[in-house]
Motif scaffolding. Sequence first.
Motif, PDB file in Angstrom:
ATOM      1  N   GLY A   1       5.366  37.304 -58.412  1.00  0.00           N
ATOM      2  CA  GLY A   1       5.728  36.162 -57.581  1.00  0.00           C
ATOM      3  C   GLY A   1       6.810  36.472 -56.567  1.00  0.00           C
ATOM      4  N   ASP A   2       7.170  37.769 -56.433  1.00  0.00           N
ATOM      5  CA  ASP A   2       8.185  38.172 -55.466  1.00  0.00           C
ATOM      6  C   ASP A   2       7.547  38.441 -54.111  1.00  0.00           C
ATOM      7  N   LEU A   3       8.267  38.120 -53.051  1.00  0.00           N
ATOM      8  CA  LEU A   3       7.802  38.397 -51.702  1.00  0.00           C
ATOM      9  C   LEU A   3       7.947  39.891 -51.422  1.00  0.00           C
ATOM     10  N   VAL A   4       6.880  40.531 -50.964  1.00  0.00           N
ATOM     11  CA  VAL A   4       6.923  41.944 -50.586  1.00  0.00           C
ATOM     12  C   VAL A   4       6.293  42.105 -49.206  1.00  0.00           C
ATOM     13  N   ILE A   5       6.722  43.130 -48.517  1.00  0.00           N
ATOM     14  CA  ILE A   5       6.261  43.409 -47.157  1.00  0.00           C
ATOM     15  C   ILE A   5       4.973  44.215 -47.218  1.00  0.00           C
TER      16      ILE A   5
ATOM     17  N   PRO B   1       2.853  28.596 -53.072  1.00  0.00           N
ATOM     18  CA  PRO B   1       2.745  29.184 -51.740  1.00  0.00           C
ATOM     19  C   PRO B   1       4.113  29.665 -51.252  1.00  0.00           C
ATOM     20  N   ILE B   2       4.085  30.595 -50.329  1.00  0.00           N
ATOM     21  CA  ILE B   2       5.311  31.117 -49.720  1.00  0.00           C
ATOM     22  C   ILE B   2       5.969  30.004 -48.908  1.00  0.00           C
ATOM     23  N   THR B   3       7.285  29.972 -48.927  1.00  0.00           N
ATOM     24  CA  THR B   3       8.030  28.984 -48.137  1.00  0.00           C
ATOM     25  C   THR B   3       8.812  29.686 -47.032  1.00  0.00           C
ATOM     26  N   ALA B   4       9.187  28.923 -46.023  1.00  0.00           N
ATOM     27  CA  ALA B   4      10.013  29.459 -44.934  1.00  0.00           C
ATOM     28  C   ALA B   4      11.344  29.951 -45.471  1.00  0.00           C
ATOM     29  N   GLU B   5      11.879  29.272 -46.475  1.00  0.00           N
ATOM     30  CA  GLU B   5      13.159  29.676 -47.066  1.00  0.00           C
ATOM     31  C   GLU B   5      13.041  31.031 -47.753  1.00  0.00           C
TER      32      GLU B   5
ATOM     33  N   ILE C   1       2.946  30.638 -42.013  1.00  0.00           N
ATOM     34  CA  ILE C   1       2.750  30.704 -43.458  1.00  0.00           C
ATOM     35  C   ILE C   1       1.354  30.199 -43.767  1.00  0.00           C
ATOM     36  N   ASP C   2       0.633  31.000 -44.544  1.00  0.00           N
ATOM     37  CA  ASP C   2      -0.736  30.642 -44.920  1.00  0.00           C
ATOM     38  C   ASP C   2      -0.890  30.858 -46.428  1.00  0.00           C
ATOM     39  N   GLY C   3      -0.383  29.918 -47.193  1.00  0.00           N
ATOM     40  CA  GLY C   3      -0.500  29.998 -48.651  1.00  0.00           C
ATOM     41  C   GLY C   3       0.297  31.139 -49.233  1.00  0.00           C
ATOM     42  N   ASP C   4      -0.410  32.196 -49.641  1.00  0.00           N
ATOM     43  CA  ASP C   4       0.252  33.327 -50.285  1.00  0.00           C
ATOM     44  C   ASP C   4       0.572  34.464 -49.324  1.00  0.00           C
ATOM     45  N   SER C   5       0.531  34.189 -48.027  1.00  0.00           N
ATOM     46  CA  SER C   5       0.928  35.199 -47.045  1.00  0.00           C
ATOM     47  C   SER C   5       1.725  34.542 -45.921  1.00  0.00           C
ATOM     48  N   ALA C   6       2.557  35.353 -45.291  1.00  0.00           N
ATOM     49  CA  ALA C   6       3.371  34.862 -44.168  1.00  0.00           C
ATOM     50  C   ALA C   6       3.573  35.993 -43.177  1.00  0.00           C
ATOM     51  N   ILE C   7       3.719  35.633 -41.919  1.00  0.00           N
ATOM     52  CA  ILE C   7       4.023  36.596 -40.851  1.00  0.00           C
ATOM     53  C   ILE C   7       5.189  36.036 -40.059  1.00  0.00           C
ATOM     54  N   ALA C   8       6.190  36.885 -39.837  1.00  0.00           N
ATOM     55  CA  ALA C   8       7.347  36.496 -39.025  1.00  0.00           C
ATOM     56  C   ALA C   8       7.490  37.495 -37.886  1.00  0.00           C
ATOM     57  N   MET C   9       7.853  36.978 -36.702  1.00  0.00           N
ATOM     58  CA  MET C   9       8.016  37.816 -35.516  1.00  0.00           C
ATOM     59  C   MET C   9       9.281  37.403 -34.793  1.00  0.00           C
ATOM     60  N   GLY C  10       9.947  38.374 -34.200  1.00  0.00           N
ATOM     61  CA  GLY C  10      11.138  38.072 -33.421  1.00  0.00           C
ATOM     62  C   GLY C  10      11.914  39.335 -33.101  1.00  0.00           C
ATOM     63  N   ASN C  11      13.218  39.164 -32.977  1.00  0.00           N
ATOM     64  CA  ASN C  11      14.124  40.290 -32.723  1.00  0.00           C
ATOM     65  C   ASN C  11      15.094  40.394 -33.884  1.00  0.00           C
TER      66      ASN C  11
END
Length: 189
Positions: free
Chosen positions: A173-177, A37-41, A138-148
């Motif tokens: 296995g690479d994170l992509v947008i 799963p995707i991690t915060a790091e 973070i939800d397993g194999d997906s993540a959403i980040a919000m901010g400035n």
Amino acid sequence: MRKFVMVPAIAAASLALAACGETATDTTATEETAAAPITAEEVTAAQQAWGEGIVNIGKVSTEGGDVKQAATDHINTFYAYEDGMPVLFKPTLAAEDQFRGTFDEALSYFIGTEGTEDGGFAIKPWTNVRWENEGTIIDGDSAIAMGNYYFTDTDGNDTKVEYTFGYKKNADGDLVIDLHHSSVPFSAN
């Protein structure tokens, strides 16, 4: 609110076979569970690297290098276009062509296209991109980040932009947008 649970057909078939005393092997299940799963790091590292990529495009432009190649590398590294996944991209400085669902539309936004509203956001140049996450889900194999995020120009001035980025893991296995929405903060003036 209703919650829907989807059970893959192969899992349902395995349950049915188990109920009958049979066994089933699922080779895809082991492949799927092998992907961590995707991690915060990972999200933080992806954000940092994306910002460094934007800075690099401006640097390449300033030095007279191949800015199209630098932007192509950036998009192919950080966005899901090349992986064949849909990408929802709403850039900050886009009014006429608000959404950039293709690689070519994203490239135009980052480096500019004559005769369009695209002046080349990434070739400004910027010297730094600083992130302030409001939160990450973070939800397993997906993540959403919000901010400035703050883009620093060559005079040291910051431009504050609001963002929402969605991430998925590609086949490598690479994170992509797969979701990128940016906007300038509302001003009551």
